[in-house]
Motif scaffolding. Structure first.
Motif, short mmCIF file in Angstrom:
data_model
loop_
_atom_site.label_atom_id
_atom_site.label_comp_id
_atom_site.label_asym_id
_atom_site.label_seq_id
_atom_site.Cartn_x
_atom_site.Cartn_y
_atom_site.Cartn_z
N PRO A 19 0.83 -1.18 0.00
CA PRO A 19 -0.20 0.47 -0.07
C PRO A 19 0.32 1.35 0.18
O PRO A 19 0.48 2.42 -0.89
N ALA A 20 1.94 1.09 1.01
CA ALA A 20 2.79 2.69 0.62
C ALA A 20 3.57 3.27 -0.39
O ALA A 20 3.90 3.81 -0.65
N VAL A 21 3.27 1.71 -1.65
CA VAL A 21 4.03 2.42 -2.38
C VAL A 21 3.25 3.60 -4.03
O VAL A 21 3.20 4.40 -4.73
N ALA A 22 1.82 4.09 -2.93
CA ALA A 22 1.41 5.13 -3.91
C ALA A 22 1.87 6.41 -4.57
O ALA A 22 2.32 6.90 -5.28
N PRO A 23 2.61 6.82 -2.94
CA PRO A 23 3.16 8.40 -3.37
C PRO A 23 4.20 7.54 -4.57
O PRO A 23 4.66 8.60 -5.72
N MET A 24 5.29 6.77 -4.72
CA MET A 24 6.28 6.57 -5.66
C MET A 24 5.64 6.36 -7.68
O MET A 24 5.65 6.98 -7.42
N LEU A 25 3.65 5.29 -7.63
CA LEU A 25 3.03 5.65 -8.72
C LEU A 25 2.80 6.81 -9.27
O LEU A 25 2.77 7.57 -9.91
N LEU A 26 1.85 7.87 -7.75
CA LEU A 26 1.79 9.19 -8.14
C LEU A 26 2.60 10.06 -9.14
O LEU A 26 2.63 11.27 -9.62
N ALA A 27 3.98 9.41 -8.16
CA ALA A 27 4.87 10.61 -8.82
C ALA A 27 5.28 10.10 -10.63
O ALA A 27 5.72 10.89 -11.21
N GLY A 28 4.93 9.25 -10.70
CA GLY A 28 4.77 8.87 -12.40
C GLY A 28 4.51 9.26 -13.38
O GLY A 28 4.76 9.60 -14.02
N ILE A 29 3.03 9.45 -12.90
CA ILE A 29 1.65 10.07 -13.34
C ILE A 29 2.49 11.42 -13.39
O ILE A 29 1.64 11.82 -14.28
N ASP A 30 2.85 12.25 -12.12
CA ASP A 30 3.15 13.63 -12.12
C ASP A 30 4.16 13.49 -13.33
O ASP A 30 4.15 14.52 -14.41
N ALA A 31 5.15 12.24 -13.74
CA ALA A 31 6.23 12.72 -14.64
C ALA A 31 5.75 12.77 -15.98
O ALA A 31 6.02 13.64 -17.21
N LEU A 32 4.62 11.91 -16.36
CA LEU A 32 3.56 12.22 -17.31
C LEU A 32 2.65 13.34 -17.65
O LEU A 32 2.90 13.65 -18.82
N ASN A 33 2.05 13.58 -16.46
CA ASN A 33 1.22 15.13 -16.81
C ASN A 33 2.45 16.00 -16.41
O ASN A 33 1.64 17.47 -17.64
#
Length: 393
Positions: free
Chosen positions: A355-369
């Protein structure tokens, strides 16, 4: 998207400046550096990725950046031309191949899979090729079987496609008609390609996809354990373990992944693939439109739709199509604009399902955005509500 084989937890937490790594990412830009992308890569590392590679290709040239390390023991940087297991991005390639056969009149999207491959799954006369492609056929997902609990064990074994399908058939099936991610469907599609063409799937991918798209660093291993060429050490986090317990798992027998998530490639080749696909070089406009006609997924609004081998990410400037993937050792984001003129691929050398992976994955989406939309990724109440939601085996 499924983790263990490509689906991820949906990130739903805002990143703060405190997540940014003090270590700078390394890049030699051939055009202007996209604002904020480097910081998003650092945020991924700060949130638990050993290392990350980003590559952007567009009309202005190429931009490559890395952050973190390729190996936690040696501290070496991530190779700028690193190859990696692309996991479920493989599905985009297999789906493209299937659509080519549809265009040639050799198969139909709406024919039952049992017409060519009888007896492999129950009710094969009621499951169509289209439903295998968009995960609505109601098939169980074989990586959810107990056989695939420990990658250090199953990554040493050799599996046949029939064995993988048989493992799925012992599991409860989800309801037919709704979206339920199933790697089993893509194993069947790989067998379908071989049945119709009379050739090995890897050979057909090389002839029909890799060569026309100039993907000279891509291949489909069947049992070969090594990754050819430069690559980062891959890691995975065992269930219930802390981040300090990341384990290396670069070498493995990929027969468990095959047509569902087995391709090895690099960021340059993935960007070339989506450029060729979205510009009409690999399939015609009608086929491409069908590939982008998606069903709603449980990961909406972050990953709102899944089409025929393609998935969308819901960015602040609209839906962008491509694919994501996760396999022991590596996670991948690869997306492009509608015409394939702007492409971005991220490779992370870890698979995490915690569950703690959420910030890592969100940062990847942020890079795309930040690249596609020119602004930070914003988290809506809907996204916050989806925190921790998962559709993984």
């Amino acid at each position: 998207m499924p983790l263990v084989n490509g689906r991820r937890l949906v990130a739903a937490l805002l990143l703060t400046a405190g997540l940014l790594s003090p270590q700078p990412a390394h890049a030699r830009a051939r055009h202007a550096e996209p604002a904020g992308v480097r910081q998003a890569l650092d945020a991924m590392v700060a949130a638990g990725a050993p290392g990350v590679l980003a590559r952007i290709d567009d009309d202005h040239g190429t931009w490559i950046a890395t952050s973190g390390t390729a190996d936690l023991d040696t501290g070496t940087p991530v190779p700028r031309q690193a190859r990696f297991r692309v996991a479920s991005v493989t599905k985009s390639m297999v789906a493209t191949l299937v659509l080519q056969l549809v265009q040639e009149g050799r198969i139909s999207l709406d024919e039952p899979i049992g017409r060519r491959l009888p007896g492999l799954v129950a009710h094969d006369d009621q499951i169509t090729v289209r439903e295998l492609l968009n995960h609505t056929g109601g098939l169980a997902d074989y990586p959810k079987a107990a056989e695939f609990d420990d990658p250090e064990q199953y990554g040493r074994r050799t599996y046949t496609p029939d064995r993988l399908i048989a493992e799925a058939e012992r599991l409860p099936r989800p309801p037919k008609g709704g979206f339920a991610y199933s790697n089993t469907g893509y194993i069947l599609l790989g067998l379908l390609v071989e049945k119709v063409t009379g050739h090995d799937l890897g050979d057909e991918l090389a002839r029909r996809i890799f060569r026309p798209a100039r993907m000279t660093r891509s291949y489909l291993p069947v049992t070969s354990q090594d990754i050819r060429g430069p690559h980062a050490t891959g890691y995975y986090l065992p269930d219930g373990a802390d981040l300090a317990d990341l384990r290396p798992i670069t070498r493995l027998n990929p027969s468990f992944a095959w047509a569902a998530y087995g391709v090895v490639s690099d960021a340059r080749d993935l960007n070339r693939f989506y450029q060729a696909l979205f510009s009409g070089k690999l399939v015609g406009p009608e086929s491409l439109a069908q590939m982008r006609t998606g069903v709603t997924t449980p990961q909406a609004p972050v990953f709102p739709h899944y089409g025929l081998g393609l998935e969308s990410v819901g960015l602040t400037c609209g839906e962008t199509w491509g694919a994501t993937g996760s396999i022991p050792g590596y996670e991948t984001f690869s997306f492009a604009d509608a015409a394939g003129r702007r492409r971005m691929t991220l490779s992370i050398n870890v698979q995490r399902n915690d569950p703690a992976v959420a910030p890592m994955l969100l940062a990847g989406i942020d890079a795309l955005n930040r690249y596609f939309c020119g602004e930070p990724y914003s988290v809506s109440p809907q996204v916050k509500e989806s925190a921790g939601r998962t559709d993984r085996p």
